[in-house]
Design an enzyme around this catalytic site. Structure first.
Site, PDB file in Angstrom:
ATOM      1  N   LYS A  99       0.854  -1.207   0.000  1.00 15.52           N
ATOM      2  CA  LYS A  99       0.000   0.000   0.000  1.00 15.52           C
ATOM      3  C   LYS A  99       0.880   1.244   0.000  1.00 15.52           C
ATOM      4  O   LYS A  99       2.020   1.222   0.465  1.00 15.52           O
ATOM      5  CB  LYS A  99      -0.959   0.028   1.196  1.00 15.52           C
TER       6      LYS A  99
ATOM      7  N   ASP B 183      -2.709  -1.535  10.446  1.00 14.50           N
ATOM      8  CA  ASP B 183      -2.807  -1.500   8.980  1.00 14.50           C
ATOM      9  C   ASP B 183      -3.441  -2.777   8.404  1.00 14.50           C
ATOM     10  O   ASP B 183      -3.742  -2.828   7.211  1.00 14.50           O
ATOM     11  CB  ASP B 183      -1.405  -1.355   8.352  1.00 14.50           C
TER      12      ASP B 183
HETATM   13  P1  ATP Z   1       4.395  -0.172   7.794  1.00 12.74           P
HETATM   14  O1  ATP Z   1       4.211   0.567   6.509  1.00 12.74           O
HETATM   15  O2  ATP Z   1       3.138  -0.826   8.292  1.00 12.74           O
HETATM   16  O3  ATP Z   1       5.153   0.585   8.840  1.00 12.74           O
HETATM   17  P2  ATP Z   1       6.679  -1.430   6.783  1.00 12.74           P
HETATM   18  O4  ATP Z   1       6.457  -1.671   5.326  1.00 12.74           O
HETATM   19  O5  ATP Z   1       7.424  -0.184   7.139  1.00 12.74           O
HETATM   20  O6  ATP Z   1       5.292  -1.434   7.479  1.00 12.74           O
HETATM   21  P3  ATP Z   1       7.331  -4.173   7.190  1.00 12.74           P
HETATM   22  O7  ATP Z   1       7.929  -4.529   5.886  1.00 12.74           O
HETATM   23  O8  ATP Z   1       5.943  -4.609   7.429  1.00 12.74           O
HETATM   24  O9  ATP Z   1       7.449  -2.607   7.441  1.00 12.74           O
HETATM   25  O10 ATP Z   1       8.307  -4.788   8.307  1.00 12.74           O
HETATM   26  C1  ATP Z   1       8.788  -4.115   9.412  1.00 12.74           C
HETATM   27  C2  ATP Z   1       9.426  -5.134  10.374  1.00 12.74           C
HETATM   28  O11 ATP Z   1       8.512  -6.176  10.703  1.00 12.74           O
HETATM   29  C3  ATP Z   1      10.660  -5.804   9.786  1.00 12.74           C
HETATM   30  O12 ATP Z   1      11.765  -5.371  10.521  1.00 12.74           O
HETATM   31  C4  ATP Z   1      10.436  -7.296   9.915  1.00 12.74           C
HETATM   32  O13 ATP Z   1      11.493  -7.969  10.564  1.00 12.74           O
HETATM   33  C5  ATP Z   1       9.144  -7.460  10.710  1.00 12.74           C
HETATM   34  N1  ATP Z   1       8.221  -8.432  10.069  1.00 12.74           N
HETATM   35  C6  ATP Z   1       7.431  -9.286  10.699  1.00 12.74           C
HETATM   36  N2  ATP Z   1       6.723 -10.033   9.835  1.00 12.74           N
HETATM   37  C7  ATP Z   1       7.070  -9.625   8.594  1.00 12.74           C
HETATM   38  C8  ATP Z   1       6.664 -10.015   7.298  1.00 12.74           C
HETATM   39  N3  ATP Z   1       5.801 -10.995   7.062  1.00 12.74           N
HETATM   40  N4  ATP Z   1       7.211  -9.357   6.266  1.00 12.74           N
HETATM   41  C9  ATP Z   1       8.088  -8.348   6.471  1.00 12.74           C
HETATM   42  N5  ATP Z   1       8.512  -7.975   7.683  1.00 12.74           N
HETATM   43  C10 ATP Z   1       8.012  -8.593   8.749  1.00 12.74           C
END
Ligand code: ATP
Length: 282
Positions: free
Chosen positions: A9, A135
């Site tokens: 997203k 989210d």
């Molecule tokens: P948001 O936009 O909701 O803040 P994000 O895109 O910044 O999310 P994610 O990629 O969801 O961040 O991951 C953040 C942290 O969550 C990572 O450091 C990772 O180790 C942990 N994590 C737990 N489960 C997952 C998963 N299925 N995929 C990716 N990261 C994950």
């Protein structure tokens, strides 16, 4: 075996209204899924355990993974005795502001609803998903929506024309908690106009949509990582109609009205960054 796609997203707007007594920030965000997705594969197994595998080696495969948490929640809620193997083919950049983990969790809830024949509606899955992260409910539905509250209160918006998007993620990881922690709501100079964005989206006019892009977290992340702001300027220089940081960053995205313009931005950025993606609203 069952497969499920987990879409990334972007935030077309991200506003923080105030800090709540429970410590969370009250947000108002226009969210949009794009056709960049992780692919999850579900294989039922006899024994009761949850076993994860992932194409990215540094993502934890235990209870720290949101997919594990989602599978455990489903098993506990519905008293499922059998187990599941889930493979995550990771294509969404990690810790990028693209809700990759939340979207994986949402795909897990949708997938297990099918695999274990639970008969839950999307609304019921979204309610369950809110227990994992703010989210997750939006990621259950995808498309275009306003997210309010902590991000879990969803108002669906009509489908938007499939606008071109170029995503670029600088090689840094940003902690969402850290960015929110440094935000002083009283210091926000300009709040995005959510109503105007909703109106703009109904026209499908990329210029109008671009004029209402806004994210109050940009200032915080830019002050921590000036390279994120530089990348946003580059997107505009290379012909983006509009550009914005997604979530708490560090991914920035460009909107383009024509495929050839999006391709030009994509090709130009590949000289600067390893993680560039060309996609569309989905
Ligand atoms: P948001 O936009 O909701 O803040 P994000 O895109 O910044 O999310 P994610 O990629 O969801 O961040 O991951 C953040 C942290 O969550 C990572 O450091 C990772 O180790 C942990 N994590 C737990 N489960 C997952 C998963 N299925 N995929 C990716 N990261 C994950």
């Amino acid at each position: 075996m069952w497969t499920e796609k987990a879409q990334a997203k972007i935030n077309l707007t991200l506003d923080v209204l105030h800090k709540r007594p429970d410590g969370y920030h009250e947000v108002e965000m226009v969210m949009q899924t794009v056709d960049l997705s992780d692919h999850l594969t579900f294989t039922p197994v006899e024994q009761g355990e949850i076993v994860l595998s992932c194409t990215v080696p540094y993502i934890p495969l235990d209870s720290r993974n949101l997919v594990y948490q989602a599978a455990k929640l489903v098993k506990d809620t519905f008293g499922i005795k059998s187990g599941i193997r889930i493979h995550i083919d990771k294509r969404i950049p990690v810790a990028a502001g693209l809700a990759g983990g939340s979207s994986d969790a949402a795909a897990t809830l949708r997938g297990l609803n099918q695999v274990w024949g639970l008969g839950q509606s999307l609304d019921q899955l979204a309610e369950l998903g809110a227990k994992i992260g703010s989210d997750v409910p939006f990621c259950i539905y995808g498309g275009t929506a306003i997210a309010r509250g902590r991000g879990e209160v969803i108002t669906h918006l009509p489908k938007v024309a499939p606008t071109w998007v170029v995503l670029v993620k600088p090689p840094i990881a940003v902690s969402t908690a850290d960015v929110y922690g440094r935000l002083d709501v009283a210091e926000i100079e300009k709040h995005p106009n959510t109503g105007a964005m909703v109106e703009a989206l109904t026209t499908g006019d990329v210029r109008l949509i671009s004029s209402h892009l806004g994210n109050v977290l940009e200032k915080v992340t830019f002050s921590m990582y000036p390279e994120v702001e530089r990348l946003k300027s580059q997107l505009l220089k290379f012909g983006a109609v509009g550009a914005l940081m997604s979530g708490s960053g560090p991914t920035v995205f460009a909107l383009a009205d024509k495929e050839h313009r999006a391709t030009r931005i994509y090709n130009a950025l590949r000289g600067f960054s390893r993680e560039v993606y060309l996609c569309r609203f989905y």
